[in-house]
Design an enzyme around this catalytic site. Sequence first.
Site, mmCIF file in Angstrom:
data_model
loop_
_atom_site.group_PDB
_atom_site.id
_atom_site.type_symbol
_atom_site.label_atom_id
_atom_site.label_comp_id
_atom_site.label_asym_id
_atom_site.label_seq_id
_atom_site.Cartn_x
_atom_site.Cartn_y
_atom_site.Cartn_z
ATOM 1 N N ASN A 609 0.818 -1.242 -0.037
ATOM 2 C CA ASN A 609 0.118 0.071 0.136
ATOM 3 C C ASN A 609 0.602 1.287 0.005
ATOM 4 O OD1 ASN A 609 -2.725 -1.222 0.334
ATOM 5 N ND2 ASN A 609 -1.815 -2.077 2.264
ATOM 6 N N TYR A 610 2.176 1.265 0.520
ATOM 7 C CA TYR A 610 2.807 2.477 0.563
ATOM 8 C C TYR A 610 3.936 2.652 -0.159
ATOM 9 C CZ TYR A 610 0.037 3.448 4.323
ATOM 10 O OH TYR A 610 -1.242 3.855 5.252
#
Length: 652
Positions: A609-610
Site C-alpha cells: 500500500n505504501y
Amino acid sequence: DGEEHKGGDKDREAEITNKLCFGTFYNGLTDCVNHLLCKLSCFCGAVLISQKPRKEEAEHPVTTKKKSKEEIEAAKALKIKKREEEEQQRWRWWEEDKYEDGIKWKFLEHRGPFFPPEYQHLPDNVNFYYNGKVVKLGLAAEEVALFFAQMLDHEYTTKDVFRNNFFKDWRKEMTLEERVLISDLNKCDFRELHTMHKEKVEARKVMSKEEKLVMKGTNQKIVEEYGFCILDHHRERIGNFKIEPPGLFRGRGEHPKQGMLKKRIQPEDVIINCSCIPEPPAGHHWKEVRHDNTVTWLASWTENVQGSCKYVMLNPSSKLKGEKDWEKYEVARRLKSCVNGIRQQYQQDIKSKQMETRQRAVALYFIDKLALRAGNEKEEGETADTVGCCSLRVEHITLHDLLEDKDCVVEFDFLGKDCIRYYNKVPVTKRVFKNLKLFMKNKEPGDDLFDRLNTCLLNKHLSSLLPGLTAKVFRTFNASITLQEQLQQLTLLLTDNPAEKLLSYNRANRAVAVLCNHQRVPPKTFDQSMANLQSKIDGRREQLALAKSELKLAKKEVKAHSSDSKLQAVVERKKKAVQRCEEQLMKMEVQATNREENKQIALGTSKLNYLDPRISVAWCKNMEVPLDKIYNKSQRDKFAWAVDMTGADFIF
DNA sequence: GGCTCGACTTAGTAAACAGGCA
DNA sequence: TGCCTGTTTACTAAGTCGAGCC
C-alpha cells in the site's frame, strides 16, 4: 519521467473529452456496441479459461509418481511458457487513453454476488443444553447459538461486552418460548455444538486427495461463474464476490459492538451496479439495479451492526484499482518536488499568532516526521477508542524537557488504527515543544490536544498547497522515499550474494514498516521455529568443520602421493563439499537474522500500500535480482503496470 | 460551517496451501 | 508419505476523504 507522462495523459484526456462530448445518445449507442463486443470477448474468455488449468495446477501439477530430472525441467519450462502467455494476454490498460473525469467504465457485466448456503439444522445427536437439560432450538436461534459455539476457543467469548451483546442479539432470534426459558448465558452449554464444529474442521483436514480435488473443483466452478466480470471488453477478476456470511461481529480491541449478530444478507438487501441485470437467485429479487459508471463497485449492501455500506469490488490486479494506485504514487511524487517548501512553511506557521495555524503546523510536523495517520473524529461509543494525529488527546503524549540525554522529547502512547499501540519517544524542535506545552495548558487528560483542528481543515489547507494533497499522501511519500534511500544505502557496498541482497531489501522494507508502525502478533510457534533453525545452523556448522578437516586430510594424502590422480579428484570433491556447506550455512544465518528482525513487524502492508512498486522494480533490475524474489504472483499482478513501464533508471 | 454518508483504501488475522524434510 | 512450517490468500474491520445536505 512520470511528471511528463502524466502531462501527456492530461492532454490526451482533454482530447478524449472533446471526442466524447456527444451526450447521452452517443453513450447509449456505444454501450450497445460495447455490449456486443463484450458478449464476444466473454465467450472467447470462457473458451480460453476452460482450456487453461488453474493457476495452482499449472504451477504445481498433481503427480503420483516421483518426477525425473527431465520431467522437472519440462515442468519448469511449461511454467515459464504459461507465464509468458499470461503476460501476452494481460490488459495493458496503462498504455490506453483515460476516460474523462469521473467515468470509471463504459460497460460492466457480472453474475451478481455469490450467497453463502442457507443454514441447516444440527444433527439429532448434537444437543444444546440449558441448565443441564436438552433444549431443541428453532432454526434461527440454533444458527446463532452455533456462531457462539464455534468461537468457544477464542478469547472473545470470555469478554463481558462480547457475551452481553451476543446474548442480547441471540434472544432477539429466539421464539417467545425460547426467550422465556433462556435468560442466563452462564447456564447455556454449547459444548456439543463446539465439539461438532471442531470435528468438522478436523475432518476437512484429513480429507483424502480425491475428496480435496472434488472440493477444489466445486470452488473453482464458483470462482469461474461469480469471480469474474467483463469491464470494457476485458475479463477482470472480482476481489470479494462472496457475500459475507452471517456471524458474530469481531470488532477489534475494546469494541463496544463486539459479539453483536451480523445478519444474513439476502438478494433483497443487495444493490447491483452494472450494464445488464444479472439473474437473482431463484425466488428472490434484487433490492435495486443501477447503472452508475461513476463508481467502481459491482454490488453493495448495508450491514446491520454499524450501518455502513459494504461493496463488491474488483481485484487489485484490475484496471480500476491499478489506475488509482498509479495516480496515488504520482501525487506522492509531486509532493516530493515541493515538500521542502511545505516544510519551510509549516516551520514558519509554528510561530503564527493564530492558534489554529499553529496547531495545524504542529500536527503537520508530526504527520510528516512520524508518518501518523490524519485522525478523523469518531462517534463515541460506536467504535473502539483509537486516535490519529488530529484526534490526539492530552493523555496520549508526555513532554520531557530532558530524556535519555535528549532535549525536548515527546513520548507518544496511544492506540491507532486496529487498536495497534503507537509508542515512540521523539526529540522535537524547541518551538514545537513550547507549542505543545501551550496546547496542553489548562486541559484535562481527556481533552483534545489540537482543539482548533480537524482533518477537514488540515486537508483543505494541504490541497491549497498542492492539488490532491491530503494528510495520507505524506505517509505514502515518506514510505516510498525511505525505501529508495534505504535501498541506496544498504546495497551500496554489497557483494553479489543473492541472499545478502534480499536481506538488504527486506531491511529497507522493514525500515518503512517501522516508520508506519505496521505490527503483527508474533506467530505462536515463533520461538520454537527459531530454536529449530538455530539447531539446524549448529548442525551445519559441525558439518562444515568436519568437511574442512576431511579436506585437510585429503590434501595431506595428495602431498604424500602426488602422482595419484584419484586422490586429486577426492580433494576436488572435498573442496566442493566445503564450499556447499559454507553457502548453505550463510543462507541459513541470513534467514535467521531476517526472521528475528521480522518478529513483530509486518512487511506486507507497506509493500502493498505504501511503496511505489517502481522503486522495487528498478532496484531488481539494477541489482540483477529476479522480481519474483520480492513480489509473489498476486503482487506481480497488482503491480503489472509498474513492472511493465519501469526501467533501471527510475527515480521516485 | 458542521454533519452525515458514500466510496474508496488500508489493515491485521485466520484459513488454506505449498514445499521441504525425515 | 505424512508431518511441519512458512507463505499466500481470503476475509472483513477500520481507516481516509470528499460531496452534498441543512
